[in-house]
Design a protein around this motif. Sequence first.
Motif, PDB file in Angstrom:
ATOM      1  N   LEU A 183       0.810  -1.210   0.000  1.00 37.29           N
ATOM      2  CA  LEU A 183       0.000   0.000   0.000  1.00 37.29           C
ATOM      3  C   LEU A 183       0.842   1.257   0.000  1.00 37.29           C
ATOM      4  N   GLY A 184       2.083   1.137   0.390  1.00 37.71           N
ATOM      5  CA  GLY A 184       2.934   2.319   0.500  1.00 37.71           C
ATOM      6  C   GLY A 184       2.505   3.202   1.645  1.00 37.71           C
ATOM      7  N   VAL A 185       1.859   2.629   2.670  1.00 32.28           N
ATOM      8  CA  VAL A 185       1.423   3.417   3.820  1.00 32.28           C
ATOM      9  C   VAL A 185       2.643   3.886   4.605  1.00 32.28           C
ATOM     10  N   GLN A 186       2.708   5.176   4.876  1.00 32.43           N
ATOM     11  CA  GLN A 186       3.828   5.724   5.629  1.00 32.43           C
ATOM     12  C   GLN A 186       3.516   5.649   7.111  1.00 32.43           C
ATOM     13  N   MET A 187       4.107   4.662   7.771  1.00 29.09           N
ATOM     14  CA  MET A 187       3.847   4.474   9.190  1.00 29.09           C
ATOM     15  C   MET A 187       4.859   5.210  10.049  1.00 29.09           C
ATOM     16  N   LYS A 188       5.988   5.593   9.480  1.00 28.84           N
ATOM     17  CA  LYS A 188       7.045   6.196  10.271  1.00 28.84           C
ATOM     18  C   LYS A 188       6.725   7.651  10.580  1.00 28.84           C
ATOM     19  N   VAL A 189       6.840   8.003  11.846  1.00 34.20           N
ATOM     20  CA  VAL A 189       6.709   9.399  12.254  1.00 34.20           C
ATOM     21  C   VAL A 189       8.077  10.042  12.101  1.00 34.20           C
ATOM     22  N   LYS A 190       8.149  11.134  11.352  1.00 33.85           N
ATOM     23  CA  LYS A 190       9.429  11.776  11.080  1.00 33.85           C
ATOM     24  C   LYS A 190       9.712  12.893  12.073  1.00 33.85           C
ATOM     25  N   LEU A 191      10.984  13.036  12.374  1.00 33.15           N
ATOM     26  CA  LEU A 191      11.431  14.077  13.300  1.00 33.15           C
ATOM     27  C   LEU A 191      12.135  15.176  12.515  1.00 33.15           C
ATOM     28  N   GLN A 192      11.629  16.390  12.656  1.00 34.56           N
ATOM     29  CA  GLN A 192      12.191  17.553  11.963  1.00 34.56           C
ATOM     30  C   GLN A 192      12.864  18.467  12.973  1.00 34.56           C
ATOM     31  N   VAL A 193      14.118  18.827  12.701  1.00 35.32           N
ATOM     32  CA  VAL A 193      14.817  19.756  13.586  1.00 35.32           C
ATOM     33  C   VAL A 193      14.699  21.159  13.006  1.00 35.32           C
ATOM     34  N   ALA A 194      14.166  22.076  13.810  1.00 33.87           N
ATOM     35  CA  ALA A 194      13.964  23.465  13.387  1.00 33.87           C
ATOM     36  C   ALA A 194      15.164  24.293  13.813  1.00 33.87           C
TER      37      ALA A 194
END
Length: 279
Positions: free
Chosen positions: A58-69
């Motif tokens: 399905l290509g479901v994106q399960m990973k929660v991404k971490l963004q550094v500001a």
Amino acid sequence: MDDLKVYTLMVLMLRANTVAVSPSETMKAVATIINIILILTGLHHRLTFRPLGLLRDLGVQMKVKLQVALDLIDLNQALIIGREALEGGADIVEAGTPLIKKFGMEAVKALRSAFPDVTIVADMKTMDAGALEAEMALIAGADIVTVMALAPEETIIEALDKARELGGKVMVDLMNVTDVRNVALRMKELRADYLCLHVGIDVQKRRGVSPEQLCREISEVSSILPNRVAVAGGIKAETAPKYAKAGASIIIVGGAITRSSNPREATKRIKEAIRRALR
């Protein structure tokens, strides 16, 4: 009905029903649909494939991404902290608004040069000249640009159109939006790539917003745009897991990383806290 037909049916049904609003709820929805189909077809006792392999199909994106500001005014320091955050597990690097205001598009170019394979966000906070500002940032090397939801709709549309033309994406920042649900619905109609629930620094200082309140908003918005909701504003290792479980797919962290004495380890702690919460 043989296994291959059932497998195909599951994939088609799940692709047609993107109703889940968070990573954990996505898993529950997948499991529920699979179990119903298997029981109805009598195949639940003799599977020859692994149901969770459906997620890859399905290509479901399960990973929660971490963004550094990188909300800094020292470009060299931003590059150092950006690298340490990536080494600690960050997925996305943001050229923060202060950095852009001081160095312009040179800040975006410097981040792109230093991190050629990393997703770069230019936090432009655009309120006017949507196409122009999106083009500036995307040509400089950004993958994603931000525009304010409080901007005129024409500005948002201009930014979206230009980003599509140049192969970039737009994150619409919901800072100070009071009617979050209806604005989110309208942004969905406009095909915004991401929405960001953002508690500004001054609001954090003066009155704050409780994690519980923010979790409710995340859950509501992610039911409208699953897997495309970011959250920002005073996030730490203690609150990041709550927002991830509520449905945020991008957790944006600034000071908890950039003001840490060890940005690499601070990033690791936050990333691990998110990972544990989603097990």
